[in-house]
Structures are given as structure tokens and as C-alpha cells.
Scaffold this motif. Structure first.
Motif, PDB file in Angstrom:
ATOM      1  N   ARG A 134       9.694   0.291  54.560  1.00 26.65           N
ATOM      2  CA  ARG A 134       8.659   0.519  55.314  1.00 26.65           C
ATOM      3  C   ARG A 134       7.454  -0.504  54.899  1.00 26.65           C
ATOM      4  NH1 ARG A 134       4.378   3.644  54.594  1.00 26.65           N
ATOM      5  NH2 ARG A 134       3.199   4.690  56.396  1.00 26.65           N
ATOM      6  N   ASP A 135       7.099  -0.620  53.696  1.00 23.83           N
ATOM      7  CA  ASP A 135       6.364  -1.634  53.255  1.00 23.83           C
ATOM      8  C   ASP A 135       6.682  -2.942  53.681  1.00 23.83           C
ATOM      9  OD1 ASP A 135       4.844   0.297  51.812  1.00 23.83           O
ATOM     10  OD2 ASP A 135       4.891  -1.097  50.046  1.00 23.83           O
ATOM     11  N   PHE A 136       7.916  -3.158  53.662  1.00 22.13           N
ATOM     12  CA  PHE A 136       8.648  -4.580  54.054  1.00 22.13           C
ATOM     13  C   PHE A 136       8.216  -4.852  55.569  1.00 22.13           C
ATOM     14  CE2 PHE A 136      11.967  -7.323  55.586  1.00 22.13           C
ATOM     15  CZ  PHE A 136      11.794  -8.199  54.928  1.00 22.13           C
ATOM     16  N   TYR A 137       8.553  -3.823  56.416  1.00 24.54           N
ATOM     17  CA  TYR A 137       8.423  -4.223  57.786  1.00 24.54           C
ATOM     18  C   TYR A 137       7.126  -4.204  58.106  1.00 24.54           C
ATOM     19  CZ  TYR A 137      13.396  -3.672  58.854  1.00 24.54           C
ATOM     20  OH  TYR A 137      14.777  -3.927  58.675  1.00 24.54           O
ATOM     21  N   ARG A 138       6.138  -3.793  57.564  1.00 25.25           N
ATOM     22  CA  ARG A 138       4.629  -3.759  57.543  1.00 25.25           C
ATOM     23  C   ARG A 138       4.066  -5.381  57.219  1.00 25.25           C
ATOM     24  NH1 ARG A 138       5.008   0.941  58.396  1.00 25.25           N
ATOM     25  NH2 ARG A 138       3.514   2.488  59.482  1.00 25.25           N
ATOM     26  N   HIS A 139       4.836  -5.753  56.039  1.00 22.91           N
ATOM     27  CA  HIS A 139       4.575  -6.969  55.639  1.00 22.91           C
ATOM     28  C   HIS A 139       5.048  -7.926  56.540  1.00 22.91           C
ATOM     29  CE1 HIS A 139       5.592 -10.677  53.391  1.00 22.91           C
ATOM     30  NE2 HIS A 139       7.096 -10.415  53.684  1.00 22.91           N
ATOM     31  N   VAL A 140       5.961  -7.787  57.303  1.00 20.88           N
ATOM     32  CA  VAL A 140       6.600  -8.709  58.223  1.00 20.88           C
ATOM     33  C   VAL A 140       5.520  -8.769  59.780  1.00 20.88           C
ATOM     34  CG1 VAL A 140       8.282  -9.087  60.023  1.00 20.88           C
ATOM     35  CG2 VAL A 140       8.964  -8.379  57.669  1.00 20.88           C
ATOM     36  N   LEU A 141       5.186  -7.533  60.108  1.00 19.15           N
ATOM     37  CA  LEU A 141       4.390  -7.308  61.154  1.00 19.15           C
ATOM     38  C   LEU A 141       2.738  -8.144  60.870  1.00 19.15           C
ATOM     39  CD1 LEU A 141       3.070  -6.085  63.543  1.00 19.15           C
ATOM     40  CD2 LEU A 141       2.583  -3.969  62.349  1.00 19.15           C
ATOM     41  N   VAL A 142       2.534  -8.063  59.543  1.00 22.13           N
ATOM     42  CA  VAL A 142       1.203  -8.884  59.368  1.00 22.13           C
ATOM     43  C   VAL A 142       1.504 -10.345  59.308  1.00 22.13           C
ATOM     44  CG1 VAL A 142      -0.554  -9.090  57.460  1.00 22.13           C
ATOM     45  CG2 VAL A 142       0.098  -6.881  58.111  1.00 22.13           C
ATOM     46  N   ASN A 143       2.292 -10.724  58.841  1.00 22.19           N
ATOM     47  CA  ASN A 143       2.634 -12.138  58.741  1.00 22.19           C
ATOM     48  C   ASN A 143       3.152 -12.866  59.917  1.00 22.19           C
ATOM     49  OD1 ASN A 143       1.925 -12.878  55.958  1.00 22.19           O
ATOM     50  ND2 ASN A 143       3.329 -11.357  55.578  1.00 22.19           N
ATOM     51  N   TRP A 144       3.877 -12.124  60.783  1.00 24.62           N
ATOM     52  CA  TRP A 144       4.351 -12.554  61.950  1.00 24.62           C
ATOM     53  C   TRP A 144       4.320 -11.457  63.168  1.00 24.62           C
ATOM     54  CZ3 TRP A 144       7.156 -12.648  57.382  1.00 24.62           C
ATOM     55  CH2 TRP A 144       7.428 -13.962  56.653  1.00 24.62           C
ATOM     56  N   PRO A 145       2.848 -11.463  63.340  1.00 23.89           N
ATOM     57  CA  PRO A 145       2.446 -10.474  64.382  1.00 23.89           C
ATOM     58  C   PRO A 145       3.092 -10.428  65.694  1.00 23.89           C
ATOM     59  CG  PRO A 145       0.562 -11.781  63.631  1.00 23.89           C
ATOM     60  CD  PRO A 145       1.751 -12.203  62.970  1.00 23.89           C
ATOM     61  N   TYR A 146       3.689 -11.758  66.160  1.00 20.58           N
ATOM     62  CA  TYR A 146       4.346 -11.671  67.572  1.00 20.58           C
ATOM     63  C   TYR A 146       5.721 -10.795  67.442  1.00 20.58           C
ATOM     64  CZ  TYR A 146       7.452 -14.865  65.130  1.00 20.58           C
ATOM     65  OH  TYR A 146       8.319 -15.492  64.108  1.00 20.58           O
ATOM     66  N   VAL A 147       6.183 -10.369  66.322  1.00 22.01           N
ATOM     67  CA  VAL A 147       7.109  -9.199  66.551  1.00 22.01           C
ATOM     68  C   VAL A 147       7.070  -8.020  67.156  1.00 22.01           C
ATOM     69  CG1 VAL A 147       8.512 -10.245  64.380  1.00 22.01           C
ATOM     70  CG2 VAL A 147       7.202  -8.040  64.195  1.00 22.01           C
ATOM     71  N   CYS A 148       5.642  -7.724  67.075  1.00 19.88           N
ATOM     72  CA  CYS A 148       5.291  -6.382  67.918  1.00 19.88           C
ATOM     73  C   CYS A 148       4.947  -6.592  69.329  1.00 19.88           C
ATOM     74  CB  CYS A 148       4.506  -5.600  67.122  1.00 19.88           C
ATOM     75  SG  CYS A 148       5.423  -4.681  65.835  1.00 19.88           S
ATOM     76  N   MET A 149       5.212  -7.831  69.741  1.00 17.86           N
ATOM     77  CA  MET A 149       4.525  -8.535  70.910  1.00 17.86           C
ATOM     78  C   MET A 149       5.940  -8.903  72.109  1.00 17.86           C
ATOM     79  SD  MET A 149       1.591 -10.937  69.726  1.00 17.86           S
ATOM     80  CE  MET A 149       0.132 -10.344  69.609  1.00 17.86           C
ATOM     81  N   ASN A 150       6.997  -7.979  71.745  1.00 18.04           N
ATOM     82  CA  ASN A 150       8.124  -8.293  72.444  1.00 18.04           C
ATOM     83  C   ASN A 150       8.843  -9.637  72.177  1.00 18.04           C
ATOM     84  OD1 ASN A 150       8.315  -5.822  73.801  1.00 18.04           O
ATOM     85  ND2 ASN A 150       6.712  -6.337  75.289  1.00 18.04           N
ATOM     86  N   LYS A 151       8.502 -10.136  71.011  1.00 20.33           N
ATOM     87  CA  LYS A 151       9.199 -11.522  70.714  1.00 20.33           C
ATOM     88  C   LYS A 151      10.151 -11.226  69.646  1.00 20.33           C
ATOM     89  CE  LYS A 151       5.660 -14.386  72.610  1.00 20.33           C
ATOM     90  NZ  LYS A 151       4.265 -14.382  72.508  1.00 20.33           N
ATOM     91  N   PRO A 152      11.390 -12.042  69.687  1.00 21.93           N
ATOM     92  CA  PRO A 152      12.019 -11.966  68.519  1.00 21.93           C
ATOM     93  C   PRO A 152      11.716 -12.648  67.250  1.00 21.93           C
ATOM     94  CG  PRO A 152      12.797 -13.447  69.893  1.00 21.93           C
ATOM     95  CD  PRO A 152      11.663 -12.823  70.794  1.00 21.93           C
ATOM     96  N   PHE A 153      11.922 -12.147  65.955  1.00 25.05           N
ATOM     97  CA  PHE A 153      11.587 -12.772  64.862  1.00 25.05           C
ATOM     98  C   PHE A 153      11.998 -14.422  64.822  1.00 25.05           C
ATOM     99  CE2 PHE A 153      12.256 -14.245  60.495  1.00 25.05           C
ATOM    100  CZ  PHE A 153      10.921 -14.179  60.080  1.00 25.05           C
ATOM    101  N   LYS A 154      13.272 -14.577  65.241  1.00 24.44           N
ATOM    102  CA  LYS A 154      13.834 -16.008  65.483  1.00 24.44           C
ATOM    103  C   LYS A 154      13.587 -16.347  66.822  1.00 24.44           C
ATOM    104  CE  LYS A 154      17.438 -14.180  62.098  1.00 24.44           C
ATOM    105  NZ  LYS A 154      18.600 -13.543  62.188  1.00 24.44           N
ATOM    106  N   PRO A 155      12.482 -17.273  66.996  1.00 23.58           N
ATOM    107  CA  PRO A 155      12.217 -17.818  68.233  1.00 23.58           C
ATOM    108  C   PRO A 155      13.610 -18.394  69.034  1.00 23.58           C
ATOM    109  CG  PRO A 155      11.009 -18.779  66.807  1.00 23.58           C
ATOM    110  CD  PRO A 155      11.900 -18.183  65.878  1.00 23.58           C
ATOM    111  N   GLU A 156      14.674 -18.801  68.396  1.00 30.22           N
ATOM    112  CA  GLU A 156      15.683 -19.568  69.231  1.00 30.22           C
ATOM    113  C   GLU A 156      16.687 -18.157  69.609  1.00 30.22           C
ATOM    114  OE1 GLU A 156      15.167 -19.403  65.900  1.00 30.22           O
ATOM    115  OE2 GLU A 156      16.903 -18.973  64.513  1.00 30.22           O
ATOM    116  N   TYR A 157      16.281 -17.069  69.432  1.00 25.31           N
ATOM    117  CA  TYR A 157      16.813 -15.893  70.240  1.00 25.31           C
ATOM    118  C   TYR A 157      16.277 -15.555  71.371  1.00 25.31           C
ATOM    119  CZ  TYR A 157      19.990 -15.453  66.122  1.00 25.31           C
ATOM    120  OH  TYR A 157      21.107 -15.656  65.086  1.00 25.31           O
ATOM    121  N   SER A 158      15.240 -16.324  71.836  1.00 26.60           N
ATOM    122  CA  SER A 158      14.443 -15.692  72.990  1.00 26.60           C
ATOM    123  C   SER A 158      15.276 -16.029  74.317  1.00 26.60           C
ATOM    124  CB  SER A 158      13.228 -16.566  73.187  1.00 26.60           C
ATOM    125  OG  SER A 158      12.549 -16.495  72.084  1.00 26.60           O
ATOM    126  N   ASN A 159      16.315 -16.962  74.240  1.00 25.87           N
ATOM    127  CA  ASN A 159      16.866 -17.479  75.583  1.00 25.87           C
ATOM    128  C   ASN A 159      18.308 -16.741  75.588  1.00 25.87           C
ATOM    129  OD1 ASN A 159      14.922 -19.176  76.149  1.00 25.87           O
ATOM    130  ND2 ASN A 159      15.740 -20.720  74.838  1.00 25.87           N
TER     131      ASN A 159
END
Ligand code: FAD
Length: 518
Positions: free
Chosen positions: A324-349
Motif C-alpha cells: 500500500r505504501d509502495f503504490y502511494r510512492h509510485v503515485l507521488v513519483n509518477w502521478p500520471y499513473v492515476c491519469m489513465n496512463k500506463p506506467f510504461k509509456p510504450e504500452y500506450s499504443n
């Protein structure tokens, strides 16, 4: 700058002004997703401030229907929160602390209304715990500055994680993007800073004059859920019995789990028919218990008196709370993951299938894959799904049905009682292979093998798919291919809507093509 930086710089820049804020008639704590009065950092700080100034503490909660929509809160979650407010109001009233609850229809009006209320109450100090969603961080950053301009202070503090996002970095000063090394660092950090597990005292009793001074703020009714989030009477009865609310219930559940079941957690946590996990997620998501209290309680029971080593169940459970802490750490550092974007940009297509009939079958639990259907029906019935099954249905949606994972992520939020942006987005990232998980996309769950491995006797399926109740433990995982087709058909259980092997190939191609076209 990332949203967290906006807030931290607003806090730093106004620190001097905050020190010189004139004491007035009251201090205010703003409850958000921290619906408890014990072990609550911002509440403890506000109580200390009120004591230091010799003024009453007023607590406040703003109900915002627009916020419920924006956060995709499920009706069962809204109901749980509103019921919890009642418990909290009673607990605080015993300390002569009012919990003032007000509905503000439009989310954007909340800051201005808070300022008005503070003026009305003669309060110059506001406290709240930090929430890590982008909108909240931005809103709070603006509020810190606005309040400072109005001669008031707003302290927003880290509380929801055991280790605050931003505290851990790799040896080369980077942010961890993989759980295992992050978790080793998390453990070392806590062991090196044991005060992170010190629990905060509940607030002190208010001065006697409070009830006279702020009579109107006591016993303010808790509003009903807005129509779009209301439960039927029957649902209310069911969910109130299933999900007792409030921090006392949370503590009792935690203590009982630690006394009776945490020891077997390592072995039982993956078996959905077992009562092997804590079912504390709704409490952690609503803040009726803190992650700190959970980890501290489990650690204290470990004979090593550490987070690791000793009892397998305890250390595994602590490592899950750490996710739970880890996914908050991810959200804070890569906020776009909660904006409908994949963490790995290459998975957008990836070209998704957008087959609405398949999506409806998945939602309603009639895919013809018994383990998937059982899981979706569990969610639809009780607002909760076992973790193993969350992984199975997420993988099934994204890989077998090749449906856009965001549709599943949203459906989860709209139906889960424990819906939480960071954990849900992390879980879907894992299931659809678009998240921080280092496993490659070609790891595709086979629903049949998952079913046989984790529900060997079919007990979980039997519970949620009554059409298959009289199947043997072999037939139940795949009735149409194991000689039980006529019986399944007679009971109205559907044939599989897709064929796993062919879907697997289709998914491998779609993911590969998507990545290569990036
Ligand atoms: P326990 O096994 O007793 O674990 C204790 C606590 O640790 C949980 O209550 C939870 O707060 C935390 N935790 C455990 N596993 C995880 C995990 N994998 N990720 C993050 N935190 C974890 N959890 C949510 O709280 N809200 C969600 O919206 C959510 N969506 C998910 C979506 C998917 C696709 C997946 C795969 C997982 C999701 N999870 C979510 C994580 C996990 O499934 C639940 O936290 C867990 O099932 C809750 O049951 P429990 O309280 O009995 O957990």
C-alpha cells in the motif's frame, strides 16, 4: 513540478508566516480519508496546538457529491464513510470536540467555504493529513498559500503511509520503480527510525466552555448519500451487517486477525475460499485505522520484534501492508499513473478490442470461466474481492478479452468498498502488465490453472456461482470440457465466451505490436 513538489514548496515558503499566525478562538482539524481519532497525526498536532493556545479544537468534514463522482466512489463505500462519520462524531463528542459536517456541492468551492467557516469560528490554524492524489495535492498547495495570505496557517502532514513517499531513494539517488529493492529499503528505514511506529495520542478533551461557545456545531446531522450513490433499504441492511464501520470495529478486526489468523497468513492468503486475510482494506482506505497501527500491532507480536524474520505469516502480512505504501510512492513519483496512463509509456499504443458484450459478461460474471465469474459476482454482491481473484480477473480482462484495462480499473473503483486510486491503479498495472511490475507482458494467467491451484475443491466457485454447486471438484473448473456441459446448460451457466489459448496468442501479438509501434 510534480504535484507533491507544489505542496511541499508552498509549505516551505509559508513556514515563516505560519509561525507568526495570531492565536484566535479555535483550531480546526479537517478530516478527509483519516476517519479516526486515535493514531491520527494531524489530529494530534491540532489538539496540541489548541492546548498550547488554550482554545477549543473544532473538527470538520466536508461532504462533496462532486468529489464522490470524481473519485468514482462506490455507493457501498459512500455509505461506509457516512456511517463512520457518525461513530467519529460520537467519539469526539465525548471529548467535547464537535465534528461539524457540511455538504458543499461543488468541489472547487471547498477551499473558499473552509476559509469562511474559519472566519466564522474565529480560527486561524487549520490542520489536515496529506492525500497523494494529484487534484488534492494541487488544491492543498493553493490553500496553503491562500490561507497564509489571509493571516492563517494550514499544516498538511504525511500520515497515511508508514514511510512517507519521498523518504526512500536508491543508492544513486533515483526513485525505486521495483517493489523488492524498495521493500528492503523500507524495512531498513523503519528499523533505523523506530519512532515511525510510535502511535499518536487521541486528542485531549476540549475546555468546558466549548459546548457553550460552539453549541451549533455539536450534533450536526450526517447527510444522506446523494441520490446517485444511495443504497436501497435492502442493500443497507445487507452491507451494514457485512461491513461494520468505524475505528473500534477496525481495531477489533485487527486484533482478532493478529491473535487468530496472521500466523497462517503466509499459507492461506491465496486461497479465496479461506478466511485467510484481514479484510481490513476498507478501514485502511477510509482511514478508520492507520497503516502504522497495523504494522506496529503485527510487529509487536513477532518474536523477533522486527518487521522481518520470525513468524512467516506476520512478515508476509507486513510486506502486504507495505504494498500500500509502495503504490502511494509510485503515485507521488509518477502521478500520471492515476491519469489513465500506463506506467510504461510504450504500452500506450495497444489496440484494444472494445467488445461491449464481452465487457458486460465480465462485469456480470457470465464469461463461462467459473473462477472469473465467481470473483466478479463476489464483487457485485459484497463490494469486495479476494486479492488472488482481483489478479485473475484483471489479467482475464486485459489479456483474454483484450479489453482496455482502464475499463476494468474504473469498474473496480465504482463497485469496491475499499476502492483506492493508488492500490487499484497499481493492481491493474500488475494485472494488465502496464504498471511498475518488472514481469514482462507475456506472463499471462491461465484462468483454468489458477482456478485449480487456488480453489482446488471449487468451494469459492460453489459459493458465488450457484449454478455449479453440484459439480464435482474436477468438473467445476471447466464444466463444458469435463463432461458436465448438459448439467451446466440446464442450470443456465454459459459456455466460455472465448478460448484461452487463442486469446493468449492474440494478446501476445497485440502487446508486441503496440510496444513496437511506440
Ligand atoms: P490483506 O491481505 O489482509 O492485506 C492487508 C492490507 O494490506 C490490505 O487491507 C491492503 O491495505 C494492503 N494490501 C494488501 N495487498 C495489497 C496490494 N497488492 N496492493 C496494495 N495494498 C495491498 N486494494 C485496495 O485497498 N483498494 C483497491 O482499490 C485495490 N484494488 C486492487 C485491484 C487489483 C486489480 C488488484 C490485483 C489488487 C487491488 N488491491 C486493492 C490490493 C488487494 O487486493 C487488497 O488490498 C486486498 O485484497 C484487501 O484484502 P485484505 O484487507 O483482506 O488484505
Amino acid at each position: 513540478p510534480r504535484p507533491i513538489e507544489l505542496l511541499t514548496s508552498a509549505l516551505e515558503e509559508t513556514a515563516k508566516e505560519r509561525r507568526h499566525v495570531e492565536p484566535k478562538d479555535a483550531v480546526v482539524h479537517w478530516f478527509k480519508m483519516d476517519l479516526r481519532h486515535t493514531d491520527n497525526k494531524a489530529l494530534a498536532l491540532s489538539s496540541n496546538k489548541a492546548l498550547e493556545l488554550g482554545v477549543p479544537l473544532i473538527c470538520m468534514y466536508i461532504v462533496s457529491p462532486e468529489d464522490f463522482e470524481a473519485h468514482l466512489r462506490s455507493p457501498v463505500r459512500v455509505d461506509f464513510m457516512l456511517r463512520t462519520l457518525e461513530v467519529l462524531q460520537n467519539d469526539l463528542a465525548k471529548l467535547d470536540i464537535p465534528l461539524y459536517v457540511e455538504t458543499v456541492e461543488q468541489r472547487k468551492k471547498i477551499p473558499e467555504r473552509i476559509l469562511e467557516l474559519m472566519d466564522e469560528w474565529g480560527a486561524n490554524h487549520l490542520f489536515a493529513n496529506m492525500e497523494y492524489e494529484v487534484d488534492e495535492l494541487r488544491r492543498e498547495a493553493a490553500m496553503v498559500r491562500d490561507l497564509a495570505e489571509n493571516g492563517k496557517s494550514f499544516e498538511v502532514v504525511h500520515d497515511t503511509c508508514v514511510v512517507s513517499p519521498g523518504s526512500l531513494q536508491t543508492g544513486t539517488g533515483k526513485q525505486y520503480a521495483i517493489y523488492s529493492p524498495w521493500y528492503r529499503s523500507w524495512i531498513a528505514h523503519v528499523h533505523g527510525n523506530l519512532d515511525l511506529l510510535d502511535l499518536f495520542e487521541p486528542p485531549a478533551k476540549n475546555p468546558e466552555r466549548t459546548r457553550k461557545l460552539f453549541t451549533k456545531l455539536f450534533d450536526v446531522p450526517i447527510p444522506d448519500a446523494p441520490p446517485s450513490k444511495a443504497l436501497t433499504e435492502e442493500e443497507e441492511k445487507k452491507f451494514h451487517a457485512l461491513w461494520p464501520c468505524g475505528e473500534h470495529e477496525a481495531k477489533e478486526r485487527l486484533n482478532k486477525f493478529c491473535e487468530e489468523r496472521v500466523g497462517g497468513y503466509h499459507d492461506n492468503r491465496n486461497i479465496p475460499s479461506e478466511n485467510g486475510t484481514s479484510c481490513l482494506s476498507v478501514h485502511l482506505a477510509s482511514g478508520t485505522i492507520s497503516a502504522r497501527t497495523c504494522v506496529r500491532t503485527a510487529r509487536d507480536r513477532n518474536k523477533t520484534k522486527k518487521l522481518n524474520g520470525g513468524n512467516d505469516g506476520i512478515q508476509t502480512w507486513i510486506s502486504e501492508v507495505a504494498w500500500r505504501d509502495f503504490y502511494r510512492h509510485v503515485l507521488v513519483n509518477w502521478p500520471y499513473v492515476c491519469m489513465n496512463k500506463p506506467f510504461k509509456p510504450e504500452y500506450s499504443n495497444i489496440t484494444w478490442s472494445y467488445d461491449e458484450e464481452h465487457f458486460a459478461a465480465w462485469c456480470e460474471g457470465r464469461t463461462g470461466f467459473p473462477i472469473v465469474d465467481a470473483a466478479m459476482r463476489q464483487l457485485n454482491n459484497i463490494g469486495y474481492m479476494h486479492n488472488r481473484c482481483r489478479m485473475i480477473v484483471a489479467s482475464f480482462l486485459a489479456k483474454d478479452l483484450l479489453l482496455d484495462w482502464r475499463k476494468g480499473e474504473r469498474y473496480f473503483m465504482e463497485h469496491l468498498i475499499d476502492g483506492d486510486f493508488a492500490s487499484n491503479s497499481g493492481g491493474w498495472g500488475f494485472g494488465a502488465s502496464v504498471g511498475v511490475d518488472p514481469q514482462p507482458y507475456f506472463r499471462i494467467f491461465n484462468p483454468l490453472l489458477q482456478s485449480e491451484k487456488f480453489d482446488p475443491n471449487g468451494d469459492y466457485i460453489r459459493k458465488w456461482v450457484p449454478e455449479l454447486r453440484d459439480m464435482t471438484s474436477k468438473e467445476i473448473h471447466d464444466p463444458y470440457n469435463r463432461g458436465a456441459g448438459p448439467r451446466a446448460k440446464e442450470k443456465g451457466y454459459p459456455k466460455a465466451i472465448v478460448e484461452h489459448k487463442a486469446c493468449r496468442e492474440r494478446a501476445l501479438h497485440a502487446y508486441k505490436d503496440g510496444i513496437e509501434s511506440d
